[in-house]
Scaffold this active site. Sequence first.
Site, PDB file in Angstrom:
ATOM      1  N   TYR A  33       0.832  -1.201   0.000  1.00  0.00           N
ATOM      2  CA  TYR A  33       0.000   0.000   0.000  1.00  0.00           C
ATOM      3  C   TYR A  33       0.861   1.244   0.000  1.00  0.00           C
ATOM      4  CZ  TYR A  33       0.755   1.036   4.986  1.00  0.00           C
ATOM      5  OH  TYR A  33       1.302   1.350   6.196  1.00  0.00           O
ATOM      6  N   LYS A 147       6.570  -1.771   2.015  1.00  0.00           N
ATOM      7  CA  LYS A 147       5.336  -1.223   2.609  1.00  0.00           C
ATOM      8  C   LYS A 147       4.195  -2.219   2.416  1.00  0.00           C
ATOM      9  CE  LYS A 147       2.987   3.245   3.169  1.00  0.00           C
ATOM     10  NZ  LYS A 147       3.100   3.448   4.606  1.00  0.00           N
ATOM     11  N   GLU A 179      11.326   2.658  14.614  1.00  0.00           N
ATOM     12  CA  GLU A 179      10.493   3.736  14.086  1.00  0.00           C
ATOM     13  C   GLU A 179       9.144   3.707  14.777  1.00  0.00           C
ATOM     14  OE1 GLU A 179       9.565   3.058   9.879  1.00  0.00           O
ATOM     15  OE2 GLU A 179       9.712   0.907  10.226  1.00  0.00           O
ATOM     16  N   LEU A 204      10.822   1.390   7.389  1.00  0.00           N
ATOM     17  CA  LEU A 204      10.295   1.854   6.110  1.00  0.00           C
ATOM     18  C   LEU A 204      11.013   3.169   5.782  1.00  0.00           C
ATOM     19  CD1 LEU A 204       7.949   1.323   3.997  1.00  0.00           C
ATOM     20  CD2 LEU A 204       6.820   3.233   5.135  1.00  0.00           C
TER      21      LEU A 204
END
Length: 290
Positions: A33, A147, A179, A204
């Site tokens: 996505y 992702k 993260e 990411l």
Amino acid sequence: MTRIAYLDGEFLPLGECRVSALDRGFVFGDGIYEVSAVLDGGLVDNDSHLARLVRSVGEISLALPVTLERLIEIQKELITRNGLVNGVVYMQVTRGPAEREFGFPAAPKPTLFMFTQTKEIVASPNAATGIRVKSVPDLRWARCDIKSVSLLAQVLAKQAAAEAGCYEAWMVRDGFVTEGGSSSAFIVTADGTVVTRPNSNAILPGCTRKALLALAAEGAIRVEERLFTLDEAFAASEAFMTSASTFVYPIVELDGRTIGTGKPGPIATRLRQIYVDFARADAKLAENRP
Ligand code: PLP
């Protein structure tokens, strides 16, 4: 107003979109996505998000079912049809419906689904007050650079954060912050240096992070890409997070401990302003507007 979404070649009311129960996105989480922000009716940093989409689908040997040119047309048509001023365009491509076998189907028919969400990204109370963060173990797999729609670890992380009254979770692996559940993580040291983890398979590669680091360099703000621990974050003079759907949010509390003065810090505040200016300018360009 009925929200209009795009599914496999058709613009439909969102509530009427139907995909097969055997879609591999549903059965295996086999899909990718991407999310681009929309500000004042224009797309923000969209090329960067599309480049990451192309990379992510490539990493799982999935082909986009439309050209990038067509994808951008669909994004713009969704903005127009929904009268979207501020918010996001969500894009998802899965390996499509097939008999349930783990290996790829011989002739996959990818499912492309896109919709919009309204969100006041700039006029956000979180930006003014700063947010609270809770740390959690990073339970994810070894390819966090992709992702993937398989977001169970982030769902659990962000739920734990929400239950603790926090907006975001910071995931920790081997003693270092990786993260946020859906954002990149930053601290600012006592000497005003912005510290963030370098890109690798463990995180990411944030598009907002990338743009912000370039803007920070232009603004003569020192940046160090290195690992940092929770203890360093507790002692930091500031902390903040970035993502397409929030831009920059200052962090004022981590695990119940006050960061800095407990108010949004000067560097996070300045970087947010610099990013908002960049986003507004980018969203104004004719190529990013319907
Ligand atoms: N890290 C993770 C795990 C994310 O899910 C996201 C965004 O959803 C980000 C970082 C921020 O990326 P971007 O700035 O491209 O939105």
